[in-house]
Write a protein that holds these residues in place. Structure first.
Motif: not given
Length: 148
Positions: A75-83, A87-104
């Motif tokens: 994972a990329d540990r520098e990421v704090l927000a993702v789509h 899906e780029r058409d979805r608004p950017e969201t803070g990683v703690f409100a997602t299940r993204s693998p990229d997170r601190p």
């Protein structure tokens, strides 16, 4: 693995150590192959534990649902927000409100079903973690509060 956490603004940092107790053996070898969630096509996979923790597996049973905690080491540990879901058409969201693998602190949480227990190995269903992913812990899925 060593982590650093803050007790709060201006307070001293704490250090702690987490060690891998096993690894995932999966047909998924590239991150791009993995489904977003295990129930979206995650394959059956083996979780191979260190012999030093084998005793801890002894009461796991075929058919039991467990939570597998992993360290998403690619994972990329520098990421704090993702789509969400990439899906780029979805608004950017803070990683703690997602299940993204990229997170601190890229801790993976996977609900899987035990298919086999063979010594220090568990065969599990629906695991989206890729081959070689370090395993941190296993916990049972608890029934409703009236059934505990």
């Amino acid at each position: 693995m060593t982590g650093r956490g803050s007790e709060g603004p201006g307070e001293r940092e704490r250090c702690f150590e987490v060690r891998a107790i096993g690894r995932v053996e999966s047909p998924l070898v590239e991150r791009a192959q993995a489904p977003r969630q295990g129930d979206e096509g995650g394959p059956d996979a083996w979780v191979v534990f260190d012999a030093s923790v084998e005793r801890g597996l002894r009461d796991l049973a075929v058919g039991q649902d467990v939570l597998l905690l992993t360290w998403l080491d690619r994972a990329d540990r520098e990421v704090l927000a993702v789509h969400p879901r990439g899906e780029r058409d979805r608004p950017e969201t803070g990683v703690f409100a997602t299940r993204s693998p990229d997170r601190p602190n890229p801790i993976g949480l996977h609900r899987v079903t035990v298919l086999a227990v063979e010594g220090p190995r568990l065969r599990v269903s629906d695991l989206e973690a890729i081959d070689g992913t370090p395993v941190l812990d296993v916990k049972p899925v608890l029934p409703g509060s009236s059934e505990r």
